[in-house]
Design an enzyme around this catalytic site. Structure first.
Site, PDB file in Angstrom:
ATOM      1  N   ASP A 298      -0.934   0.499  -8.460  1.00 44.97           N
ATOM      2  CA  ASP A 298      -1.868  -0.541  -8.049  1.00 44.97           C
ATOM      3  C   ASP A 298      -3.279   0.025  -7.854  1.00 44.97           C
ATOM      4  O   ASP A 298      -3.444   1.084  -7.246  1.00 44.97           O
ATOM      5  CB  ASP A 298      -1.365  -1.135  -6.722  1.00 44.97           C
ATOM      6  CG  ASP A 298      -2.247  -2.262  -6.227  1.00 44.97           C
ATOM      7  OD1 ASP A 298      -2.374  -3.256  -6.956  1.00 44.97           O
ATOM      8  OD2 ASP A 298      -2.809  -2.136  -5.121  1.00 44.97           O
ATOM      9  N   GLU A 340      -2.647  -0.379 -13.373  1.00 47.14           N
ATOM     10  CA  GLU A 340      -3.308  -1.650 -13.116  1.00 47.14           C
ATOM     11  C   GLU A 340      -4.782  -1.336 -12.960  1.00 47.14           C
ATOM     12  O   GLU A 340      -5.272  -1.046 -11.874  1.00 47.14           O
ATOM     13  CB  GLU A 340      -2.771  -2.328 -11.849  1.00 47.14           C
ATOM     14  CG  GLU A 340      -3.271  -3.753 -11.692  1.00 47.14           C
ATOM     15  CD  GLU A 340      -4.245  -3.984 -10.539  1.00 47.14           C
ATOM     16  OE1 GLU A 340      -4.881  -5.045 -10.507  1.00 47.14           O
ATOM     17  OE2 GLU A 340      -4.393  -3.099  -9.675  1.00 47.14           O
TER      18      GLU A 340
END
Ligand code: GLC
Ligand code: GLC
Length: 657
Positions: A298, A340
């Site tokens: 993330d 990401e």
């Protein structure tokens, strides 16, 4: 990694350090698994130089470098020892077939456990649905312990070792491990987030820091006054400007400012401290040992900070991920990373490598599919994909049309300028279009995080609402508009299912789920329009999926058919894709190749019938007569190709031609 070769005097250092470290590691760990240890040692020898160079670059300036190096390797050895036997077997299988994720049978799905099925037990009961859809990759949105009620949709993690009590209740992630085992038996890889840029302010480390403990204050960026935050913030992008300005948060408990890129309760970890790296390595490998096969890394862009820079995409951010990757190769080789990075396409590409992230979201394709639907033109899509789709052949794109986040228009301004477009104006147009402000727009999205200073704005909304289904159904536009909306939904899915990489479905989209604004009644969600597309699964609607006369059945049936074709078509494996000029500005086209298999794909982004001159097809020509896999019809190049409004073709050379 580091572009410069090592100076000559350092060249023998990795070997020397390894020779010094190995006896201790052997003494501590080898006897716990004498049969397996040689495998670990062999992996260590293979990866050590790379790992050493990375860690040396990151932490070599510290007097206690060797201490941390030893500690990091011990963490890897300990967690490798703790790895269950079936996962060690998986490691060997994946090492033997590292390109397993490039097959055309791969299909991803993503959902929230609570919204989709209540809890982990409920999710398990939905396994037949995942099988029916054909999923081989299941991303469960963050499911760890988090502050209540606000936790950024789970992206503020209070413990990486505990499932959110509302979703599961067993200690040590045991229920997640059970689920992972069941998924693996069913041929589905479990994907979860590794939220490693920040923890929540309720994480044990943050609590200790708040209690004034210096060791854990050094796990975060904490400043006694505004001097450093002000100096850093001159160059920082604000991620949630509607929620809070700046990138730091004052905590009166300790009279300090804490670095918080996202929300005030999401504290950025200080990776300049090797103890943080080591601690997060342990959390990462613990997740791998639960049976997680892919970690979605993330917010990768933000993990390293340096004064005077934007603190995004810095070289050290890459080194950190590469070091985590090298350690995964030792302790859990089956583990893959997916990045990401929702940033400029040049930067997205830099995270992709077998040594860094083997998988990457493809935010550029996602954004440009929507851009093409709005403009009915494919020039920016075609040009950008011609320049930027190619990637490391050992890796794969994860192609998607929607996810739990907003849509940001991350195309390159120079790509747009090359086509005579002004990037800033074009983004303004797209935002106006997708919020329905633009006259004639079919879209019903919501604005997300408008920044009054920069004019920047992003878009929330479900695929169906953005593609016109909400307007067509709720504003009584009639069956023709409904049909166009459905075609738009199918068209963009046809691209992600065929262009090369792992297609990822945002579950709910397969039955045309519309926006739901009831999130506004919840004060914890009110300020975040992304909740308009983070919805409870409506199982009565999903139940209509096999009824062709129902709208759900229409969308689901057509998607299901494409999925079946994808899985049977060898050319859809791998990522050998040549984007072609179809000679028609509304038609996107590409040639897919894998081994001896080839498929030509065309997608018409306009609501009018379009044709592609037979000559333009012949130059990429595989044959004179084709079969269209989608309609099962023969297509002859005696005539120009004809595409229905929002129609698409997947052509293979006819066996009879
Ligand atoms: C990622 C997530 C997003 C979250 C942010 C902070 O970008 O996708 O939902 O808000 O990270 O963790
Ligand atoms: C920004 C970040 C991205 C995050 C998103 C959340 O675009 O770059 O990482 O997902 O904000 O809205």
């Amino acid at each position: 990694m580091s572009e410069q070769p090592m100076p000559a005097w350092l060249d023998s250092q990795p070997q020397l350090s390894l020779d010094r470290l190995l006896p201790t590691l052997r003494e501590r760990y080898a006897s716990h698994d004498p049969a397996g240890w040689p495998i670990f040692e062999c992996r260590l020898r293979t990866n050590f130089r790379r790992l050493f160079e990375l860690l040396l670059h990151l932490y070599g300036g510290r007097y206690d470098f060797f201490y941390h190096l030893e500690s990091i390797l011990s963490t890897a050895a300990r967690l490798w020892l703790a790895r269950p036997v079936d996962l060690k077997a998986l490691d060997e299988a994946r090492e033997a077939a590292p390109a397993w994720f490039q097959g055309q049978k791969m299909l991803g799905g993503v959902c929230y456990v609570d919204l989709f099925a209540g809890n982990l037990a409920g999710l398990r009961a939905r396994l037949p649905y995942f099988k029916e859809l054909g999923l081989t990759y299941l991303h469960l949105m963050p499911l760890f312990k988090a502050p209540m009620p606000e936790n950024d949709g789970g992206y503020a993690v209070s413990s990486y070792r505990e499932v959110n009590p509302a979703l599961g209740s067993m200690p040590d992630l045991a229920d997640l491990a059970d689920l992972a085992g069941e998924l693996l038996r069913q041929g589905i890889s479990l994907v979860v987030d590794f939220v490693f840029n920040h923890t929540s302010d309720e994480h044990a480390w943050a609590r200790l820091a708040l209690a004034g403990e210096a060791e854990h204050q050094d796990y975060y960026y904490m400043f006694p006054d505004r001097q450093m935050p002000d100096a850093y913030e001159k160059n920082l992008r604000e991620i949630f400007p509607e929620v809070r300005r700046g990138s730091s948060t004052y905590r009166p408990e300790v009279d300090r400012w804490v670095w918080t890129t996202f929300h005030s309760y999401q504290w950025d970890l200080n990776y300049a401290n090797p103890a943080v790296f080591d601690s997060m390595l342990e959390e990462m490998l613990a997740l791998a040992n639960v049976g997680v096969e892919v970690l979605r890394l993330d917010a990768v862009a933000f993990i390293w900070k340096q004064l005077g820079t934007t603190c995004e995409n810095l070289p050290e951010a890459h080194m950190l991920i590469q070091a985590f990757n090298a350690l995964a190769r030792l302790a859990a080789p089956a583990l893959l990373f997916k990045s990401e990075a929702i940033v400029h396409p040049d930067e997205v590409a830099r995270y992709i490598s077998a040594y860094e992230c083997q998988l990457s979201y493809n935010p550029l394709l996602m954004a440009l599919l929507w851009e093409s639907l709005a403009t009915r033109e494919v020039c920016l899509l075609r040009h950008s994909m011609q320049e930027r789709f190619k990637m490391n052949p050992a890796c794969a794109w994860v192609n998607y049309v929607r996810c739990h986040d907003d849509i940001g228009w991350t195309f390159d301004d120079a790509d747009a300028a090359h086509l005579g477009m002004n990037g800033y104006d074009h983004r303004r147009f797209l935002n106006a279009f997708y919020t329905g402000r633009f006259a004639g727009s079919f879209a019903r999205g919501l604005p997300f995080q408008k920044n009054p200073q920069t004019g920047d704005e992003r878009i929330s909304g479900t695929a169906a609402s953005l593609a016109g289904l909400e307007k067509a159904l709720r504003e009584e536009e009639g069956p023709f508009e409904v049909e166009l909306a459905v075609r738009r939904i199918l068209l963009i899915h046809s691209v992600i299912l065929s262009i090369g990489g792992i297609p990822l479905l945002y579950l709910g989209d397969e039955v045309g789920t519309l926006n739901d604004t009831t999130y506004r009644h919840d004060p914890a969600k009110l300020a975040d329009s992304r909740w308009v597309h983070r919805l409870f699964a409506d199982w009565t609607r999903i139940a209509r999926r096999n009824d062709p006369s129902a709208l759900e059945g229409h969308i689901y049936g057509a998607l299901q058919r494409m999925i079946t074709i994808r899985k049977e078509c060898g050319a859809f494996a791998g990522n050998d894709t040549t984007v072609i000029d179809t000679g028609n500005g509304h038609v996107f086209g590409y040639l897919r190749r894998h081994g001896a298999d080839q498929t030509l794909a065309f997608a018409n982004f306009s609501e009018h019938e379009q044709s592609v001159a037979a000559n333009n097809v012949r130059t990429h020509g595989l044959a004179y007569v084709y079969d269209d896999l989608v309609t099962d019809r023969a297509v002859s190049l005696e005539h120009d190709l004809v595409l229905e409004p929002y129609g698409f073709l997947w052509l293979v050379a006819s066996a009879h031609g």
